[in-house]
Motif scaffolding. Structure first.
Motif, mmCIF file in Angstrom:
data_model
loop_
_atom_site.group_PDB
_atom_site.id
_atom_site.type_symbol
_atom_site.label_atom_id
_atom_site.label_comp_id
_atom_site.label_asym_id
_atom_site.label_seq_id
_atom_site.Cartn_x
_atom_site.Cartn_y
_atom_site.Cartn_z
ATOM 1 N N ASP A 684 0.686 -1.245 -0.099
ATOM 2 C CA ASP A 684 0.086 -0.078 -0.047
ATOM 3 C C ASP A 684 0.807 1.344 0.031
ATOM 4 O O ASP A 684 0.694 2.111 0.928
ATOM 5 C CB ASP A 684 -0.891 0.070 1.373
ATOM 6 C CG ASP A 684 -2.133 -1.027 1.159
ATOM 7 O OD1 ASP A 684 -2.485 -1.516 -0.073
ATOM 8 O OD2 ASP A 684 -2.349 -1.564 2.275
ATOM 9 N N LEU A 686 2.406 4.642 -0.284
ATOM 10 C CA LEU A 686 1.391 5.999 -0.351
ATOM 11 C C LEU A 686 2.351 7.217 -1.012
ATOM 12 O O LEU A 686 2.033 8.168 -1.540
ATOM 13 C CB LEU A 686 1.024 6.449 0.929
ATOM 14 C CG LEU A 686 -0.074 5.780 1.577
ATOM 15 C CD1 LEU A 686 -0.390 6.121 3.047
ATOM 16 C CD2 LEU A 686 -1.220 5.607 0.629
ATOM 17 N N THR A 731 -4.476 6.332 5.979
ATOM 18 C CA THR A 731 -5.285 5.338 5.128
ATOM 19 C C THR A 731 -5.982 6.417 4.543
ATOM 20 O O THR A 731 -6.394 7.565 4.630
ATOM 21 C CB THR A 731 -6.441 4.553 5.803
ATOM 22 O OG1 THR A 731 -5.626 3.692 6.810
ATOM 23 C CG2 THR A 731 -7.104 3.980 4.749
ATOM 24 N N PRO A 732 -5.748 6.441 2.981
ATOM 25 C CA PRO A 732 -6.468 7.423 1.865
ATOM 26 C C PRO A 732 -7.900 7.341 2.265
ATOM 27 O O PRO A 732 -8.524 6.383 2.270
ATOM 28 C CB PRO A 732 -6.133 6.817 0.692
ATOM 29 C CG PRO A 732 -4.875 5.888 0.862
ATOM 30 C CD PRO A 732 -4.766 5.453 2.342
ATOM 31 N N TYR A 740 -6.674 11.999 3.904
ATOM 32 C CA TYR A 740 -6.220 10.720 4.557
ATOM 33 C C TYR A 740 -6.867 10.498 5.948
ATOM 34 O O TYR A 740 -7.277 11.643 6.787
ATOM 35 C CB TYR A 740 -4.665 10.574 4.879
ATOM 36 C CG TYR A 740 -3.880 10.822 3.705
ATOM 37 C CD1 TYR A 740 -3.377 9.561 3.089
ATOM 38 C CD2 TYR A 740 -3.545 12.004 3.241
ATOM 39 C CE1 TYR A 740 -2.658 9.356 2.053
ATOM 40 C CE2 TYR A 740 -2.550 11.973 1.984
ATOM 41 C CZ TYR A 740 -2.065 10.756 1.465
ATOM 42 O OH TYR A 740 -1.254 10.720 0.469
#
Length: 768
Positions: A684, A686, A731-732, A740
């Motif tokens: 994941d 970013l 977390t987006p 976020y």
């Protein structure tokens, strides 16, 4: 559609490179001969012969069927290289960077294979060697240049000759042998950010032609590129990205006869540079600290002190038994101790702080018996390795603990991963005739590993030792429960098979298959008594050519393909007693592939002028990454994984020009290196670092009497800002103002670490 576009672009890149290389092969002999007729007069213009030990015996670089880059002492000095990480610019598909947290921890990737997490217990993917001695841990592996003869970068699995944990390749730091004369060299440097470096090296014959003593000392100082803007601790505001390092090396060489050589080495490095604070890319939700103006500025609630201590001793014995057989023994003992402060959230509040200690020891013994005749060259050996790798970290979630009504909250994880390994290997090359030869090798390795992991919650703000912060006293007997105490064994046979064709005196073609493996391991962050992850495997295929045309043009090219199987990653696994509970466990859940090409070129363009260039292309991606649903069904989440620290394109072009004057020789150097975009986190990801270029220039003056040397070097002259590491605990979420959603610790923790800014350094050296 995006995948089709990517595949088309990749095919276009490789086809273009193949066309360029093919054109070079077809036209270069004629072109080089024409150039040679004009330029080579009485051998005035010619490339130097480069000796390497990539196959554990001294050979001409152009006769070694391995993709290897070698940077010698003269080039290192004239290009102003100060540490091993700067060599990456001159080796295609290679990443060597300072890691998060400290100046001395190395992030090394070659052809998409490396080690992202430097925690104890995890194994590296690129082997680091100092004079044939394996350095097992990344802490302290950023080696500053001292008494160096050359640095070699071996790309691709080196499992037959170098063993486990070289599945990406190996980096060899080779120190200078004694010349036999009395020598003293002093070098001083001043530069940007109040750089103040001093180095003193020398050698003394104790018994003429028999016994020599050598030494080297370095004191390297520099102010920070930035500063800690605030701190919750009194007197702790200070410099960020500074340097405070002392290094010492002593060597005793003994040559009792022409057939015997013995070398006793001792080295010690003490890096007291401050811990590196990261740059907050998002404003904090829990403090009023804004995003800093400079990427090198930070905030912290931890002490800013840091320490990396490494120490080692080694004994090498060479015996030339006769004209065909030689025997070599390499014995070493190394230690590393690193207490470190990592503020994950980079605020003045205890939101997510991780003070930690790394404590490692290793002992290695290698015996080699080598054979060399007209048609057969054979390298054989026995190898023993034992190491204890221990540590503890305290993940302090102070604000979260307070919100739960507790004085604080800490998850403390500690333990050891102890390894024993034995191996036997042999690799030989046999000449079938004047043109054809074959290479075959085999290595058997047996690994035994035992691990103990403590992991638990403490409802207080806990630090590893008393005095870690002013006034802190660690309670007696404070330990977390043992969650894992286990041992496991593995054995592996890694082969190599190759064929070489000597088309002419100047051109050699080669093809090879090789395999490497990274050792199995236990999860150092285990929360339950989970089983160990098995070793990783890499199968690699290479097709290459090495050419020297008319001694003025050297073109080396390699095409490669590798299959990286059984990759060790944390996977979500349902609890067999309660399907609603998901556990995180380390397992062999990933597989990636890479195809690529590498081109290295050196051209003696005119008397005193050398032009060099390299180009690396790679397409690396995950083909499989297994996780599980709450119902226990396997799912492939490879689309969430990235091969990190691996730009699709790495390139560099540079020159060295030497001019003779009435007051000494002047050597002018310049290079421009380019790296395309790359990811920083495997799962994941970013943050993506966009492509950037790095411009370096320098000039070195040598006095006519050979005593004085003066160099002026500028690096990153365009002042590029580029990421080398990150922490991402968000977390987006498009519904949030920042984009976020807060993660662990309850804050927007998205942190970046950056490479060095523009610097200019003046070096003055004197040889007595």
């Amino acid at each position: 559609m995006a995948n089709n576009y990517k595949n088309s672009m990749t095919r276009f890149q490789f086809s273009t490179l193949a066309l360029l290389v093919g054109s070079a092969f077809m036209t270069a002999p004629v072109w080089a001969e024409e150039q040679a007729a004009e330029q080579v007069k009485d051998d005035e213009v010619a490339l130097e012969v480069i000796q390497v030990t990539a196959r554990k015996t001294a050979e001409n670089l152009q006769n070694v069927p391995v993709a290897v880059t070698s940077i010698g002492a003269a080039d290192i000095a004239e290009r102003g290289l100060s540490s091993v990480i700067e060599v990456a610019q001159y080796s295609p598909n290679t990443t060597l960077q300072q890691s998060r947290g400290t100046n001395s921890t190395l992030t090394a990737f070659i052809r998409g294979v490396g080690q992202e997490d430097p925690l104890w217990g995890y194994e590296p993917g690129v082997g680091i060697y100092i004079d044939d001695v394996y350095v097992a841990r990344p802490q302290g592996a950023v080696l500053d240049i001292l008494n160096i003869e050359r640095i070699e970068v071996l790309r691709g699995p080196q499992g037959t000759l170098y063993g486990k944990n070289t599945i990406g390749g190996a980096v060899k730091y080779v120190t200078k042998p004694m010349s036999g004369d009395t020598e003293f060299d002093a070098n001083f440097a001043v530069g940007s950010y109040n750089q103040r470096d001093g180095k003193l090296t020398g050698q003394i014959p104790l018994v003429d032609n028999k016994l020599y003593l050598g030494f080297g000392y370095a004191n390297l100082q520099r102010d920070g590129y930035g500063e800690y803007l605030t701190s919750a601790l009194p007197g702790q505001d200070g410099e960020n990205y500074n340097k405070d390092l002392q290094a010492f090396r002593a060597t005793l060489e003994f040559r009792p006869s022409d057939n015997w050589f013995m070398r006793l080495n001792y080295d010690k490095t003490n890096d007291k540079s401050n811990s590196k604070g990261g740059y907050r890319l998002l404003p904090s939700l829990l403090t009023d600290a804004p995003v800093p103006d400079s990427v090198y500025d930070s905030y912290t609630s931890l002490p800013t002190w840091n320490k990396v201590e490494t120490e080692g001793v080694s004994l090498t014995v060479d015996w030339n038994i006769n004209d065909e057989f030689t025997f070599k023994s390499v014995t070493s003992q190394r230690e590393n101790y690193s207490p470190t402060n990592i503020d994950f959230d980079n605020t003045s509040v205890i939101i997510f702080d991780v003070p930690a200690i790394y404590d490692d020891e290793q002992f290695t013994q290698e015996f080699q018996l080598n054979y060399n005749s007209d048609n057969l060259t054979l390298v054989s050996g026995l190898y023993y390795y034992t190491a204890d790798s221990c540590g503890v970290f305290d993940a302090i979630l102070g604000v979260l603990g307070t919100s739960l009504g507790a004085p604080g909250l800490t998850r403390e994880v500690g333990g050891c991963s102890n390894s024993d390994s034995i191996a036997a290997y042999s690799q030989g090359s046999y000449k079938l005739n004047e043109q054809w030869s074959v290479t075959a090798g085999l290595r058997y390795t047996k690994d035994d590993k035992e691990a103990l992991v403590r992991n638990g919650l403490i409802f207080a703000n806990v630090y590893p030792e008393s005095g870690w912060v002013p006034g802190y006293v660690r309670p007696d007997g404070l330990t977390t429960p043992v969650v894992l105490d286990d041992e496991e064994s593995w054995s592996k046979v890694t082969p190599k098979l190759g064929v070489e064709y000597q088309h002419s005196d100047d051109t050699m073609f080669f093809a090879s298959y090789s395999q490497g493996f990274k050792s199995g391991t236990f999860n150092p962050r285990a929360t339950t008594a989970e089983p160990a992850a098995d070793p990783e495997d890499v199968d690699s295929f290479e097709l290459g050519v090495k050419t020297d045309w008319s001694r003025t043009l050297r073109v080396n090219a390699t095409l490669f393909m590798l299959d990286h199987k059984d990759r060790q990653y944390i996977s979500v696994i349902p609890d067999p007693t309660d399907a609603s509970v998901l556990n995180q466990r380390l397992g062999n859940v990933g597989r990636s592939e890479a195809t690529g090409a590498e081109l290295e070129l050196t051209w003696a363009a005119a008397k005193g002028l050398d032009i060099y260039a390299n180009l690396g292309l790679i397409d690396a991606s995950f083909e499989e990454a297994i996780s599980y649903t709450p119902a226990g069904d396997p799912i492939d989440i490879s689309d969430r994984f990235s091969v990190t620290n691996t730009p699709e394109t790495t390139a560099n072009i540079g020159f060295t020009y030497t001019s003779e004057t009435s007051f000494g020789d002047m050597v002018w150097t310049g290079s421009y290196g380019y790296r395309s975009k790359y990811s920083l986190t495997e799962l994941d990801n970013l943050l993506v670092q966009d492509g950037y270029g790095m411009l370096n220039m320098g000039v070195t003056w040598y006095s006519q009497d050979g005593h004085w040397t003066v160099g002026l070097h500028g690096k990153n002259l365009t002042d590029e800002e580029y990421l080398v590491g990150n922490y991402a605990f968000v977390t987006p979420d498009a519904t949030q103002p920042s984009g976020y959603r807060p993660g662990l610790g309850g804050d927007n923790t998205l942190i970046g670490y950056y490479g060095a800014p523009r610097t200019v350094t003046l070096n003055v050296g004197y040889r007595f």
